[in-house]
Write a protein that holds these residues in place. Structure first.
Motif, PDB file in Angstrom:
ATOM      1  N   TYR A 149       0.840  -1.202   0.000  1.00 45.43           N
ATOM      2  CA  TYR A 149       0.000   0.000   0.000  1.00 45.43           C
ATOM      3  C   TYR A 149       0.875   1.252   0.000  1.00 45.43           C
ATOM      4  O   TYR A 149       0.627   2.204  -0.749  1.00 45.43           O
ATOM      5  CB  TYR A 149      -0.918  -0.008   1.222  1.00 45.43           C
ATOM      6  N   HIS A 153       1.098   4.038  -3.034  1.00 45.26           N
ATOM      7  CA  HIS A 153       0.517   5.358  -2.750  1.00 45.26           C
ATOM      8  C   HIS A 153       1.576   6.331  -2.241  1.00 45.26           C
ATOM      9  O   HIS A 153       1.275   7.258  -1.498  1.00 45.26           O
ATOM     10  CB  HIS A 153      -0.607   5.226  -1.711  1.00 45.26           C
ATOM     11  N   LYS A 162      -4.859   6.113   8.078  1.00 46.06           N
ATOM     12  CA  LYS A 162      -5.437   5.977   6.736  1.00 46.06           C
ATOM     13  C   LYS A 162      -5.193   4.577   6.177  1.00 46.06           C
ATOM     14  O   LYS A 162      -6.092   3.961   5.596  1.00 46.06           O
ATOM     15  CB  LYS A 162      -4.859   7.026   5.790  1.00 46.06           C
ATOM     16  N   LYS A 165      -7.363   2.062   7.947  1.00 45.21           N
ATOM     17  CA  LYS A 165      -8.760   2.186   7.516  1.00 45.21           C
ATOM     18  C   LYS A 165      -8.969   1.518   6.162  1.00 45.21           C
ATOM     19  O   LYS A 165      -9.931   0.765   5.969  1.00 45.21           O
ATOM     20  CB  LYS A 165      -9.145   3.664   7.438  1.00 45.21           C
ATOM     21  N   ASP A 166      -8.069   1.787   5.221  1.00 45.52           N
ATOM     22  CA  ASP A 166      -8.221   1.244   3.871  1.00 45.52           C
ATOM     23  C   ASP A 166      -7.991  -0.264   3.817  1.00 45.52           C
ATOM     24  O   ASP A 166      -8.498  -0.942   2.922  1.00 45.52           O
ATOM     25  CB  ASP A 166      -7.263   1.946   2.907  1.00 45.52           C
ATOM     26  N   TYR A 168      -8.777  -2.189   6.412  1.00 48.18           N
ATOM     27  CA  TYR A 168      -9.741  -2.757   7.366  1.00 48.18           C
ATOM     28  C   TYR A 168      -9.044  -3.447   8.542  1.00 48.18           C
ATOM     29  O   TYR A 168      -9.362  -4.577   8.919  1.00 48.18           O
ATOM     30  CB  TYR A 168     -10.685  -3.746   6.655  1.00 48.18           C
TER      31      TYR A 168
END
Length: 248
Positions: A149, A153, A162, A165-166, A168
């Motif tokens: 990730y 990103h 963040k 959250k993305d 889970y």
């Protein structure tokens, strides 16, 4: 596929087979290609270069009517193989694809066949060097997802909250397991990766240091400079100037 296009491809396929048979041309063996892939995966430069040279003793396939274009296409094919081998060896896919993009652009910029042949060997050195620099240890799936990730990103604003959250995942759980397995915090890993990636733009772009700072979503140039010096020992300005001096 359009019927006329399919018919054209089939016709060209059989024409190529006849020409290859007439010219007694055979593609390099699958076993040699696998030997090359394995050598790159294992980071074995000597074996990889030796195998590539063995492959290149054979005549290259005709991949275009223009000789130079055919050679470039051949090298692009090699680059694709090297990319997949490096990923299989542990290089992060996004890093491998970015490197592949740069190398293919370099192939396209070259017009000297001898230099292109030499560049094919240099591509192997480059992929293996990056593989050794960034080879990912075996982490749990959650940590691997987090690292992926961050890589994907890297030009966005990133934070533990963040990412959690993305993906889970509870932030506290992610923080603990990431630190336990990697030895560093998520925040520190993000900063290290951003600084490492920013080096490319310092070396290979005309972007100002301020623009690079903004590109990587640092709050301001001063913070970027301080962070860069923390991880590298020099400021972005000094890093750029020192490397440009070494090149000249």
């Amino acid at each position: 596929m359009d019927a006329s296009l399919q018919k054209k491809i089939v016709k060209q396929y059989y024409k190529a087979r006849i020409e290859n048979q007439k010219n007694e041309y055979l593609h390099p063996s699958y076993q040699l290609e696998q030997k090359l892939i394995t050598a790159i995966k294992l980071g074995n430069e000597k074996e990889a270069i030796s195998t590539l040279k063995e492959i290149n003793k054979q005549k290259r396939a005709k991949l275009a009517n223009n000789t130079l274009r055919s050679l470039k296409n051949s090298l692009i094919g090699s680059c694709t193989i090297f990319t997949r081998a490096a990923i299989q060896g542990g290089l992060h896919p996004e890093s491998a694809y970015n490197l592949s993009d740069v190398l293919i652009q370099e192939i396209e910029s070259m017009d000297d066949p001898a230099k292109l042949e030499e560049f094919e060997i240099n591509m192997i050195y480059t992929f293996i060097r990056e593989l050794k620099n960034e080879q990912l240890p075996k982490y749990t799936n959650i940590v691997m997802q987090t690292i992926s990730y961050i890589h994907e990103h890297i030009l966005h604003e990133l934070s533990l909250e963040k990412i959690a959250k993305d993906l889970y995942i509870h932030p506290s759980y992610l923080s603990n397991i990431f630190k336990k397995e990697t030895g560093t915090t998520v925040s520190n890993y993000i900063n290290q990766k951003k600084i490492e990636e920013s080096k490319y733009f310092l070396l290979h772009s005309e972007l100002s240091i301020s623009d690079i700072s903004n590109l990587f979503r640092f709050c301001n140039q001063s913070y970027y400079t301080a962070l860069f010096k923390k991880y590298t020992g020099v400021t972005p300005k000094d890093f750029r100037e020192l490397n440009h001096q070494n090149e000249s």
